[in-house]
Design a protein around this motif. Structure first.
Motif, PDB file in Angstrom:
ATOM      1  N   VAL A 232      95.511  36.721 -11.906  1.00  0.00           N
ATOM      2  CA  VAL A 232      96.055  35.528 -11.247  1.00  0.00           C
ATOM      3  C   VAL A 232      94.948  34.910 -10.409  1.00  0.00           C
ATOM      4  O   VAL A 232      94.291  35.602  -9.622  1.00  0.00           O
ATOM      5  N   ASN A 291      97.865  27.293  -4.597  1.00  0.00           N
ATOM      6  CA  ASN A 291      98.495  27.430  -5.900  1.00  0.00           C
ATOM      7  C   ASN A 291      98.020  28.688  -6.610  1.00  0.00           C
ATOM      8  O   ASN A 291      96.977  29.256  -6.273  1.00  0.00           O
ATOM      9  N   ALA A 293      97.382  30.165 -10.531  1.00  0.00           N
ATOM     10  CA  ALA A 293      97.252  29.917 -11.968  1.00  0.00           C
ATOM     11  C   ALA A 293      97.074  31.249 -12.676  1.00  0.00           C
ATOM     12  O   ALA A 293      96.615  32.233 -12.078  1.00  0.00           O
ATOM     13  N   PHE A 298      92.440  27.204 -12.847  1.00  0.00           N
ATOM     14  CA  PHE A 298      93.169  26.037 -13.360  1.00  0.00           C
ATOM     15  C   PHE A 298      92.230  24.885 -13.692  1.00  0.00           C
ATOM     16  O   PHE A 298      91.309  24.569 -12.935  1.00  0.00           O
ATOM     17  N   TYR A 312     100.745  25.874 -13.092  1.00  0.00           N
ATOM     18  CA  TYR A 312     100.568  26.759 -11.941  1.00  0.00           C
ATOM     19  C   TYR A 312     101.732  26.587 -10.978  1.00  0.00           C
ATOM     20  O   TYR A 312     102.487  25.603 -11.056  1.00  0.00           O
ATOM     21  N   GLU A 314     102.929  26.100  -6.968  1.00  0.00           N
ATOM     22  CA  GLU A 314     102.405  25.539  -5.720  1.00  0.00           C
ATOM     23  C   GLU A 314     103.302  25.948  -4.559  1.00  0.00           C
ATOM     24  O   GLU A 314     104.525  26.101  -4.718  1.00  0.00           O
TER      25      GLU A 314
END
Length: 437
Positions: A232, A291, A293, A298, A312, A314
């Motif tokens: 992540v 955020n 992703a 991202f 993603y 937020e």
């Protein structure tokens, strides 16, 4: 002749020119200029309120030092408190994007239950949807979701003002609409004046005790819900004065967010690899904004290895009370598929008792959980931005990626979930459920 080319000069700083309402206009809202001031006169204000032909406002601070609690603006009053607030829009010109630590005009909506006002939410004009007109002016629109207003909320007053009250600035507006209905210009009674004493706001923005923070903190939990490992990628928002990510109170190092995070070339970016079923949590009281992703850093639009782009989650949690204690910033969460979709992501909001938290709303309905789908199946999912639709129900001229320009947008602004800082608490859980092929 354009609207603002007919802006009339005033003999004094508080000149008013009366105008006749358009024939046949019938509205349940009226707008009138006001000043709350700590002095006996307002002659040192550089503010003109006129109609030429619409009500226009210039929010211009005093040139000298002014007492706290001093502000001027437009007060919009409905004939009676009402439900079903959807949006407010107006034509504008001025310093919307100036130094927000000194000058930040915006809209305040005062709302609550049928019995009383319980919340005042402030959204600065920089966060509005901006449409540039052919005459060089802008049309600004604010939605109910931005204020955290539910369909059942009762709206009592709406205020347009600069809440910083520090430096000079200019912000002119006209042609105000609420729920796409023209607001009547109430200029016949002149400018309303409210006295300020002992640094206490009076008039439309009094009674700050309603907005005392609950003191609770919202936790953030990240879960790998698959049978394999996943990496992540985390990007934190930059701290900016007088914003939901205030310097000194906002996490600015990814290694402080979750245990096991590895930096990625700067304190605001990093990654963490979770094994099957593993979870990590942030339970601090500082603001966290950023955020998450999945599978890579991202990027907008399809590329090698990501044929359908990337999505993603937020979040902005535990924001400060705000530049003015009367207007706490909103917590906000969503799943963005604006740049495409590569991952199945779910978000759920629970309270301190681990029950679904109904204080989260998109302005139309309470939403306690959401999950995106594959690229072509993200229309009208509360809490999820569809591909290419950076305004949820539309595309702006600012950020929409060109790769998804032909994709449909939502029928309503339902993508961003918010709640007042006063409702902070519980946990926001982000769960990775796998990659789409």
């Amino acid at each position: 002749m354009s609207l603002f080319s007919r802006f009339l000069s005033a003999a004094s700083a508080m000149a008013l020119v009366l105008a006749t309402a358009l024939p046949g206009q019938c509205t349940t809202y009226s707008a009138s200029p006001f000043i709350a001031d700590g002095s006996s006169s307002a002659e040192d204000y550089g503010a003109n309120f006129i109609s030429a032909p619409h009500l226009q406002m210039r929010v211009a601070r005093k040139l000298n030092s002014e007492p706290c609690g001093t502000y001027d603006g437009i007060l919009i009053t409905p004939w009676r408190p009402f439900q079903g607030f959807k949006n407010i829009s107006f034509v504008a010109r001025g310093q919307c994007n100036a130094d927000t630590s000194k000058f930040e005009p915006g809209v305040v909506v005062q709302f609550g239950t049928p019995g009383q006002i319980t919340t005042r939410a402030f959204v600065p004009c920089s966060q509005a949807k901006h449409i540039i007109r052919d005459d060089g002016l802008e049309e600004l629109e604010f939605t109910a979701a931005q204020f955290g207003i539910k369909a059942s909320s009762v709206v009592r007053n709406i205020v347009i003002a600069d809440l910083q009250a520090v430096d000079a600035g200019s912000f002119e507006i006209g042609s105000i609409h609420i729920n796409d209905q023209l607001v009547k210009d109430d200029v016949s009674a002149g400018v309303k004046t409210f006295d300020v004493s002992n640094c206490s706001p009076t008039g439309p923005l009094q009674s700050t005790s309603l907005l005392t923070s609950s003191g609770s903190s919202t936790g953030l939990k990240l879960v790998n819900g698959t049978s394999g490992s996943v990496t992540v990628y985390i990007t934190l928002g930059t701290a900016v004065p007088n914003s939901p990510c205030e310097p000194g109170t906002c996490v600015q190092d990814v290694t402080q967010l979750f245990p096991g995070v590895v930096g990625g070339g700067g304190p605001l970016v990093g990654s963490i690899t979770l094994t099957s079923g593993q979870s990590v949590s942030y339970t601090g009281s500082q603001t966290v904004s950023g955020n998450l992703a999945f599978g890579a850093v991202f990027q907008n639009c399809p590329r090698s290895g990501f044929n359908n782009g990337m999505n993603y989650s937020e979040f902005t949690l535990n924001p400060p009370v705000g530049p003015n204690p009367s207007f706490p910033f909103q917590e906000a969460v969503d799943i963005s598929c604006v740049g495409g979709v590569n991952a199945d992501v779910a978000m759920a909001m629970t309270n301190s008792s681990n029950q679904p938290d109904t204080t989260w709303s998109n302005g139309i309905q309470s939403v306690t959980a959401m999950e995106n789908s594959s690229l072509h199946n993200n229309l009208n999912i509360p809490g999820v931005f569809p591909p290419g639709c950076d305004d949820c129900a539309d595309r702006t001229t600012i950020n929409p990626p060109p790769c998804f320009a032909g994709y449909p947008c939502n029928s309503q602004h339902i993508c961003n979930l918010q709640r007042s800082r006063n409702d902070a608490g519980g946990t926001v859980t982000v769960t990775f459920k796998g990659f789409f092929n």
